[in-house]
Scaffold this motif. Structure first.
Motif, PDB file in Angstrom:
ATOM      1  N   THR A 128      57.094  11.704 -69.045  1.00 19.08           N
ATOM      2  CA  THR A 128      56.012  11.520 -70.024  1.00 19.08           C
ATOM      3  C   THR A 128      56.576  11.425 -71.433  1.00 19.08           C
ATOM      4  O   THR A 128      56.154  10.596 -72.233  1.00 19.08           O
ATOM      5  CB  THR A 128      54.998  12.685 -69.989  1.00 19.08           C
ATOM      6  N   ASN A 129      57.540  12.321 -71.709  1.00 19.10           N
ATOM      7  CA  ASN A 129      58.162  12.283 -73.033  1.00 19.10           C
ATOM      8  C   ASN A 129      58.742  10.925 -73.312  1.00 19.10           C
ATOM      9  O   ASN A 129      58.566  10.354 -74.373  1.00 19.10           O
ATOM     10  CB  ASN A 129      59.289  13.317 -73.105  1.00 19.10           C
ATOM     11  N   ARG A 130      59.463  10.491 -72.284  1.00 18.44           N
ATOM     12  CA  ARG A 130      60.237   9.268 -72.423  1.00 18.44           C
ATOM     13  C   ARG A 130      59.323   8.063 -72.651  1.00 18.44           C
ATOM     14  O   ARG A 130      59.555   7.264 -73.540  1.00 18.44           O
ATOM     15  CB  ARG A 130      61.053   9.082 -71.148  1.00 18.44           C
ATOM     16  N   TYR A 131      58.301   7.951 -71.826  1.00 17.05           N
ATOM     17  CA  TYR A 131      57.538   6.703 -71.849  1.00 17.05           C
ATOM     18  C   TYR A 131      56.203   6.801 -72.567  1.00 17.05           C
ATOM     19  O   TYR A 131      55.790   5.884 -73.240  1.00 17.05           O
ATOM     20  CB  TYR A 131      57.350   6.190 -70.418  1.00 17.05           C
ATOM     21  N   ILE A 132      55.560   7.935 -72.421  1.00 14.63           N
ATOM     22  CA  ILE A 132      54.225   8.007 -73.009  1.00 14.63           C
ATOM     23  C   ILE A 132      54.276   8.509 -74.449  1.00 14.63           C
ATOM     24  O   ILE A 132      53.760   7.894 -75.368  1.00 14.63           O
ATOM     25  CB  ILE A 132      53.298   8.885 -72.155  1.00 14.63           C
ATOM     26  N   LEU A 133      54.994   9.625 -74.634  1.00 14.08           N
ATOM     27  CA  LEU A 133      55.050  10.199 -75.982  1.00 14.08           C
ATOM     28  C   LEU A 133      55.780   9.288 -76.947  1.00 14.08           C
ATOM     29  O   LEU A 133      55.446   9.207 -78.120  1.00 14.08           O
ATOM     30  CB  LEU A 133      55.709  11.573 -75.945  1.00 14.08           C
ATOM     31  N   ASN A 134      56.794   8.603 -76.412  1.00 19.55           N
ATOM     32  CA  ASN A 134      57.541   7.676 -77.254  1.00 19.55           C
ATOM     33  C   ASN A 134      56.586   6.678 -77.900  1.00 19.55           C
ATOM     34  O   ASN A 134      56.650   6.401 -79.083  1.00 19.55           O
ATOM     35  CB  ASN A 134      58.570   6.949 -76.400  1.00 19.55           C
TER      36      ASN A 134
ATOM     37  N   LEU B  56      53.471   7.196 -78.319  1.00 15.26           N
ATOM     38  CA  LEU B  56      52.594   7.946 -79.217  1.00 15.26           C
ATOM     39  C   LEU B  56      53.240   8.157 -80.586  1.00 15.26           C
ATOM     40  O   LEU B  56      52.587   8.097 -81.615  1.00 15.26           O
ATOM     41  CB  LEU B  56      52.275   9.301 -78.595  1.00 15.26           C
ATOM     42  N   TRP B  57      54.569   8.404 -80.592  1.00 10.56           N
ATOM     43  CA  TRP B  57      55.285   8.705 -81.851  1.00 10.56           C
ATOM     44  C   TRP B  57      55.710   7.456 -82.605  1.00 10.56           C
ATOM     45  O   TRP B  57      56.260   7.543 -83.682  1.00 10.56           O
ATOM     46  CB  TRP B  57      56.518   9.567 -81.564  1.00 10.56           C
ATOM     47  N   LYS B  58      55.481   6.334 -81.979  1.00 11.14           N
ATOM     48  CA  LYS B  58      55.946   5.076 -82.576  1.00 11.14           C
ATOM     49  C   LYS B  58      55.541   4.930 -84.050  1.00 11.14           C
ATOM     50  O   LYS B  58      56.378   4.605 -84.890  1.00 11.14           O
ATOM     51  CB  LYS B  58      55.430   3.891 -81.761  1.00 11.14           C
ATOM     52  N   PRO B  59      54.266   5.148 -84.379  1.00  5.67           N
ATOM     53  CA  PRO B  59      53.873   5.003 -85.791  1.00  5.67           C
ATOM     54  C   PRO B  59      54.676   5.904 -86.714  1.00  5.67           C
ATOM     55  O   PRO B  59      55.031   5.504 -87.829  1.00  5.67           O
ATOM     56  CB  PRO B  59      52.400   5.414 -85.794  1.00  5.67           C
ATOM     57  N   PHE B  60      54.991   7.091 -86.211  1.00  7.57           N
ATOM     58  CA  PHE B  60      55.759   8.028 -87.031  1.00  7.57           C
ATOM     59  C   PHE B  60      57.151   7.474 -87.319  1.00  7.57           C
ATOM     60  O   PHE B  60      57.623   7.489 -88.451  1.00  7.57           O
ATOM     61  CB  PHE B  60      55.861   9.363 -86.292  1.00  7.57           C
ATOM     62  N   TYR B  61      57.776   6.959 -86.242  1.00 13.83           N
ATOM     63  CA  TYR B  61      59.125   6.408 -86.446  1.00 13.83           C
ATOM     64  C   TYR B  61      59.095   5.178 -87.348  1.00 13.83           C
ATOM     65  O   TYR B  61      60.005   4.943 -88.123  1.00 13.83           O
ATOM     66  CB  TYR B  61      59.774   6.089 -85.097  1.00 13.83           C
ATOM     67  N   LYS B  62      58.030   4.410 -87.237  1.00 14.19           N
ATOM     68  CA  LYS B  62      57.886   3.239 -88.108  1.00 14.19           C
ATOM     69  C   LYS B  62      57.826   3.678 -89.567  1.00 14.19           C
ATOM     70  O   LYS B  62      58.491   3.119 -90.438  1.00 14.19           O
ATOM     71  CB  LYS B  62      56.604   2.483 -87.736  1.00 14.19           C
ATOM     72  N   THR B  63      56.998   4.695 -89.808  1.00 16.35           N
ATOM     73  CA  THR B  63      56.875   5.227 -91.158  1.00 16.35           C
ATOM     74  C   THR B  63      58.230   5.708 -91.668  1.00 16.35           C
ATOM     75  O   THR B  63      58.630   5.444 -92.803  1.00 16.35           O
ATOM     76  CB  THR B  63      55.875   6.401 -91.177  1.00 16.35           C
ATOM     77  N   LEU B  64      58.929   6.387 -90.769  1.00 13.66           N
ATOM     78  CA  LEU B  64      60.236   6.940 -91.134  1.00 13.66           C
ATOM     79  C   LEU B  64      61.205   5.817 -91.519  1.00 13.66           C
ATOM     80  O   LEU B  64      61.909   5.899 -92.525  1.00 13.66           O
ATOM     81  CB  LEU B  64      60.789   7.724 -89.943  1.00 13.66           C
ATOM     82  N   ALA B  65      61.185   4.741 -90.729  1.00 15.52           N
ATOM     83  CA  ALA B  65      62.074   3.612 -90.994  1.00 15.52           C
ATOM     84  C   ALA B  65      61.717   2.963 -92.323  1.00 15.52           C
ATOM     85  O   ALA B  65      62.591   2.607 -93.121  1.00 15.52           O
ATOM     86  CB  ALA B  65      61.967   2.593 -89.865  1.00 15.52           C
ATOM     87  N   GLU B  66      60.414   2.837 -92.569  1.00 17.57           N
ATOM     88  CA  GLU B  66      59.964   2.252 -93.843  1.00 17.57           C
ATOM     89  C   GLU B  66      60.446   3.096 -95.010  1.00 17.57           C
ATOM     90  O   GLU B  66      60.891   2.582 -96.032  1.00 17.57           O
ATOM     91  CB  GLU B  66      58.429   2.169 -93.870  1.00 17.57           C
ATOM     92  N   LEU B  67      60.336   4.416 -94.833  1.00 11.45           N
ATOM     93  CA  LEU B  67      60.757   5.329 -95.895  1.00 11.45           C
ATOM     94  C   LEU B  67      62.247   5.208 -96.158  1.00 11.45           C
ATOM     95  O   LEU B  67      62.702   5.260 -97.287  1.00 11.45           O
ATOM     96  CB  LEU B  67      60.432   6.775 -95.512  1.00 11.45           C
ATOM     97  N   LYS B  68      63.013   5.067 -95.050  1.00  9.49           N
ATOM     98  CA  LYS B  68      64.459   4.944 -95.194  1.00  9.49           C
ATOM     99  C   LYS B  68      64.829   3.695 -95.970  1.00  9.49           C
ATOM    100  O   LYS B  68      65.761   3.693 -96.747  1.00  9.49           O
ATOM    101  CB  LYS B  68      65.121   4.915 -93.815  1.00  9.49           C
ATOM    102  N   SER B  69      64.090   2.611 -95.737  1.00  7.06           N
ATOM    103  CA  SER B  69      64.433   1.356 -96.412  1.00  7.06           C
ATOM    104  C   SER B  69      63.764   1.249 -97.779  1.00  7.06           C
ATOM    105  O   SER B  69      63.936   0.264 -98.488  1.00  7.06           O
ATOM    106  CB  SER B  69      64.040   0.166 -95.543  1.00  7.06           C
ATOM    107  N   PHE B  70      63.030   2.253 -98.169  1.00  6.92           N
ATOM    108  CA  PHE B  70      62.322   2.219 -99.445  1.00  6.92           C
ATOM    109  C   PHE B  70      63.317   2.292-100.600  1.00  6.92           C
ATOM    110  O   PHE B  70      64.189   3.152-100.632  1.00  6.92           O
ATOM    111  CB  PHE B  70      61.347   3.402 -99.514  1.00  6.92           C
ATOM    112  N   ASN B  71      63.188   1.346-101.520  1.00  6.17           N
ATOM    113  CA  ASN B  71      64.067   1.334-102.683  1.00  6.17           C
ATOM    114  C   ASN B  71      63.218   1.294-103.940  1.00  6.17           C
ATOM    115  O   ASN B  71      62.404   0.397-104.134  1.00  6.17           O
ATOM    116  CB  ASN B  71      64.978   0.106-102.609  1.00  6.17           C
ATOM    117  N   ILE B  72      63.428   2.280-104.774  1.00  4.79           N
ATOM    118  CA  ILE B  72      62.559   2.433-105.945  1.00  4.79           C
ATOM    119  C   ILE B  72      62.637   1.241-106.895  1.00  4.79           C
ATOM    120  O   ILE B  72      61.672   0.875-107.535  1.00  4.79           O
ATOM    121  CB  ILE B  72      62.890   3.751-106.665  1.00  4.79           C
ATOM    122  N   SER B  73      63.813   0.600-106.927  1.00  2.00           N
ATOM    123  CA  SER B  73      63.946  -0.490-107.893  1.00  2.00           C
ATOM    124  C   SER B  73      63.582  -1.848-107.284  1.00  2.00           C
ATOM    125  O   SER B  73      63.625  -2.860-107.960  1.00  2.00           O
ATOM    126  CB  SER B  73      65.356  -0.514-108.463  1.00  2.00           C
TER     127      SER B  73
END
Lengths: 334, 224
Positions: free
Chosen positions: A68-74, A76-93
């Motif tokens: 379940t963790n592997r396939y279902i929760l993954n 479920l958490w997708k939006p979170f990881y997307k947000t995280l990736a966006e934050l990582k690539s965020f550049n103030i300038s």
């Protein structure tokens, strides 16, 4: 009295565990030794079965959890990881703002909204700060113009003594430096804001040849020998910025050169090298491209190389410095 | 030459007017857009010095006005904004040159002279100063009809001196003019000294009067 004894079953000839109680009972004047034995074999069997079932169930549960963790929760958490990736690539300038997609999960939506709002605030603050720098620099130009024009008028009075003239000269020099600093800061802000967008196709080798002619008097005065190995190289960039880039590299290479020194310019399709003679000391590589970092003997504004670096970054080029035999080398990789 | 200075900064305006007036030019000034339009609709000028940031509007309005009124004043923009966009915009709608603040008065004068020459319809492309004749088209210089060969910087310097004849010019202003954006010259004026020495020698060799005088401690003066 309670005893644990082992009894021997005759039929199976096998030891089994059990519990026994023995006591002496007096019956009709006779004493009897009575022993009551209960076998524990059944209980033991039960325990084994229960253990096995528990184990199988646990493994099954773990396996299900894993799956379940592997396939279902993954998912479920997708939006979170997307947000995280966006934050990582965020550049103030960067000019583009943080855009986060809304999801089906309320908690993530809330998180996204908060992050988005925060990034917007940070960006606004940063923008304000840059605008402040720009406005402050602009506002300084007019008073500087007043100082310069007053000095220009003042020196027309030829009754001034030489030492008074020398004082005025120092004021001129300071004003000039201030004006240059101001202009360099403005330029840096503009490059960082990507406000210079006159991108065109340029022949870098031809531009370098022109610059050599332009700086001929300066190299000639210092008796610097200019050597070039230029291959045909086309770049698409702002002519204005490339002009500044070359000016800064040339002035650096001439100013820090020694009399009768050498300046070697090598241009390939993948890199540009500026090698110049100079004082044998090795420069501090770590922060030489930072603002206001300059050598002890340099009288520049300390922004020249910062500008060069920013122009390179804007064009996705890398610039590096190294010391090679007697040469100081600046290398730009396209 | 009749000039109009449109500049809201009083100190700067006065200095420009004084510097230009000393040379027999007529230099008038105004502080804002309304005053500028007013003056330009009633009088003709040879050259207009225009500040972009005026209290009652953008200086570009003046250019639009001149275009509409079909007037052919030469316009030199003096702006605090060293912006490529402003520069292009100004030059596109009819300005002849763009000078960023801060500038030296000598530089301003040289630019005005050059803009004026370009604009003057009857220009014969020659500047004649006593025995010196500069041919602008061919970038050649003659002294008493004898051609002399000057380097690019020496030629620039000669024009600069002639435009500012009779004025004391600081070494700073000369350095700024010759190298300007190209290079931060700091306080190293040896370069200028060499160039002026060479220019002076070439002029003297051609039996020219010695016009270039040194004002000790500050700079040079081209004696009129």
């Amino acid at each position: 009295m309670i005893l644990y004894i082992l009894i021997l079953k005759r039929k199976r000839r096998k030891k089994e565990e059990g519990r026994a109680v023995s006591s002496i009972i007096t019956l009709n004047g006779n004493n009897y030794l009575t022993t009551l034995i209960v076998s524990r074999a059944d209980t033991e069997y039960l325990v084994q079965i229960i253990g096995l079932i528990t184990l199988v169930l646990s493994i099954g549960l773990l396996l299900t959890l894993f799956i379940t963790n592997r396939y279902i929760l993954n998912g479920l958490w997708k939006p979170f990881y997307k947000t995280l990736a966006e934050l990582k690539s965020f550049n103030i300038s960067d000019n583009k703002s943080l855009i986060l997609k809304s999801t089906k999960v309320d908690e993530f939506n809330e998180l996204n909204d908060t992050v988005q709002l925060m990034s917007l605030n940070v960006k606004n603050d940063f923008q304000n700060l840059k605008e402040f720098t720009e406005n402050a620099s602009h506002e300084m130009q007019t008073p500087l113009a007043v100082i310069t024009s007053k000095l220009d008028t003042l020196i027309q009075d030829e009754t001034l003594k030489t030492d008074q003239y020398e004082q005025i000269n120092d004021i001129y020099a300071a004003t000039n430096k201030l004006a240059r600093l101001n202009q360099s800061l403005l330029l840096l802000v503009k490059i960082e804001n990507n406000l210079i967008a006159d991108i065109e196709l340029l022949r870098l080798d031809i531009l370098i040849e022109e610059k050599i002619k332009q700086f001929y008097e300066l190299t000639n005065d210092k008796q610097i020998k200019v050597e070039t190995h230029l291959a045909i190289k086309e770049i698409s960039a702002s002519k204005y910025l490339i002009d500044i880039l070359l000016n800064n590299l040339f002035s650096n290479a001439i100013r820090h050169n020694i009399s009768k020194g050498k300046l070697i310019i090598i241009l390939n399709t993948d890199k540009l090298l500026f090698k110049n003679d100079g004082l044998p000391q090795i420069l501090d590589k770590s922060n030489m491209f930072d603002r206001f970092k300059k050598g002890n003997k340099s009288e520049g504004t300390g922004l020249g190389l910062a500008i060069v670096k920013n122009i390179c970054t804007l064009n996705n080029w890398t610039i590096s410095y190294f010391h090679e035999t007697s040469f100081h080398v600046f290398k730009i990789e396209f | 030459m009749k000039l109009l200075v449109i500049e809201d900064e009083q100190a700067l305006r006065e200095n420009i007017t004084t510097y230009f007036n000393e040379d027999g030019n007529i230099c008038e000034s105004t502080v804002n857009l309304a005053g500028a339009i007013d003056k330009l609709s009633s009088y003709n000028y040879d050259c207009v010095l225009l500040d972009i940031g005026l209290p009652d509007g953008e200086g570009f309005e003046v250019l639009n006005f001149l275009k509409k009124a079909m007037k052919d004043e030469a316009v030199l923009i003096i702006s605090a904004r060293n912006s490529l966009d402003d520069k292009i915009k100004g030059l596109n709608i009819g300005a002849d040159d763009y000078l960023t603040k801060p500038f030296h008065l000598a530089e301003l004068k040289a630019r005005v002279a050059s803009v004026y020459r370009r604009k003057a319809a009857n220009s014969n492309n020659n500047i004649i100063f006593n025995e010196i004749t500069v041919n602008l088209q061919g970038r050649t210089v003659e002294v008493n009809d004898t051609p002399i060969i000057l380097t690019r910087k020496e030629y620039d310097m000669l024009l600069y001196f002639i435009a500012n004849k009779g004025k004391v010019i600081s070494k700073n202003a000369i350095a700024e003019h010759l190298w300007g954006d190209e290079m931060d010259m700091h306080n190293n004026f040896d370069f200028i000294y060499t160039h002026i020495k060479n220019l002076r020698k070439k002029l003297l060799d051609a039996k020219c009067n010695d016009y270039i005088g040194s004002v000790y401690g500050i700079g040079y003066k081209f004696k009129a």
